[in-house]
Scaffold this active site. Sequence first.
Site, PDB file in Angstrom:
ATOM      1  N   SER A  82       0.805  -1.216   0.000  1.00  0.00           N
ATOM      2  CA  SER A  82       0.000   0.000   0.000  1.00  0.00           C
ATOM      3  C   SER A  82       0.841   1.271   0.000  1.00  0.00           C
ATOM      4  O   SER A  82       0.421   2.299  -0.537  1.00  0.00           O
ATOM      5  CB  SER A  82      -0.939   0.011   1.212  1.00  0.00           C
ATOM      6  OG  SER A  82      -0.196  -0.136   2.417  1.00  0.00           O
ATOM      7  N   ASP A 244      -6.318   7.197   8.393  1.00  0.00           N
ATOM      8  CA  ASP A 244      -6.351   5.947   9.168  1.00  0.00           C
ATOM      9  C   ASP A 244      -5.271   5.883  10.241  1.00  0.00           C
ATOM     10  O   ASP A 244      -5.177   4.901  10.961  1.00  0.00           O
ATOM     11  CB  ASP A 244      -6.244   4.734   8.239  1.00  0.00           C
ATOM     12  CG  ASP A 244      -4.922   4.664   7.474  1.00  0.00           C
ATOM     13  OD1 ASP A 244      -4.084   5.575   7.636  1.00  0.00           O
ATOM     14  OD2 ASP A 244      -4.745   3.695   6.714  1.00  0.00           O
ATOM     15  N   HIS A 247      -1.130   4.956   7.397  1.00  0.00           N
ATOM     16  CA  HIS A 247      -0.422   5.265   6.152  1.00  0.00           C
ATOM     17  C   HIS A 247      -0.020   6.733   6.116  1.00  0.00           C
ATOM     18  O   HIS A 247      -0.666   7.566   6.760  1.00  0.00           O
ATOM     19  CB  HIS A 247      -1.303   4.943   4.944  1.00  0.00           C
ATOM     20  CG  HIS A 247      -1.585   3.481   4.780  1.00  0.00           C
ATOM     21  ND1 HIS A 247      -2.656   2.861   5.394  1.00  0.00           N
ATOM     22  CD2 HIS A 247      -0.924   2.514   4.094  1.00  0.00           C
ATOM     23  CE1 HIS A 247      -2.650   1.575   5.086  1.00  0.00           C
ATOM     24  NE2 HIS A 247      -1.603   1.335   4.307  1.00  0.00           N
TER      25      HIS A 247
END
Length: 347
Positions: A82, A244, A247
């Site tokens: 990611s 979140d 990240h």
Amino acid sequence: MGDAGSVAPGGWQRARRIARMAAIGTGATMAATAATGGVLLGQARQARRTIPMAEAPPPRCDGVYGAKLPGPPVTMVILGDSSAAGYGVHRRRETPGALLATGLSRRLHRPVRLHRFAVVGALSAGLKPQVESALEVDPDIAVVLVGGNDVTNRTPLSVAVRYLVDAVRTLRATGCEVVVGTCPDLGAIRPIQPPLRWLARRWSRQLAAAQTMAVVEGGGWTVSLGDLLGPRFAAEPARMFAWDRFHPSAEGYAVAAAALLPTVLSALGAGQERRAGLVRGEGVRSLPEAAHEAARHAGTEVSATQVRGRDRGPGGRWAQLRRRAFFGVGAVPQSGPAESPTLEGLA
């Protein structure tokens, strides 16, 4: 061309040896882990509840950057998890791939064709299909960001290293240059509390050191991301983390891309950029020494070199360690609205 998922003879043995050296160099904590096992399991469950699951996919960043510039395009592929895909941002221009492609195009004065094959949630074991897809576009350079999910899933070092080095060797066999941003410091993640945070930092550094040794042996370059964003994250978590809290935000990705860009240029043979980027702290070490030092100092580049015409010395392969001057870090704003400050900074 070999199968991206195959392992050369002795591959498992080399991976295990690298894993042992990484664990020794960064300090193994098996006893501490066992002693606090119940606490750690509880903290891990709490962290998973606190960190939201992935929702919408990151924006696509594939395309040609600097299309009006002269010359044939450089083909770059982005592989990994990611962090490589750019999860956490909402605009194409804020993704690591777009930032690197824009900066590379402007530095080389050539178009850059970008393909992103990174997958949110990928482990090192998931690199095989990404590499297979990447080879179909005949890349000149691959940028790989992977490792965070291996730490959170407690993938054995030898397993993570085996898959990464196999990917690097497969890409290098086609003439593609490879730059790997090594495992970031998961100890900087706020939802992870001590003692799990301390162990996450140790595990991250062990994997980063093992990745460095494996990648350089495989013919690639590494840049340690480590706690590159740690001080800024600690001071401005609302700005440097995405929604979140796990990240990076657009500003966080800008700093990471600024650290990677000089090495991407060097891997492509931009000699002038290599000389301009050198800062204090460079030197030649044995590869294990260079890997462990890089794991402790974010933004450090490690690549293979020779001493008196020899690739290896008493301590193993020789490695060049450089602490790069970041391209464009000063363009990341300290306050005010987030506006993707990154393209000017990487210009």
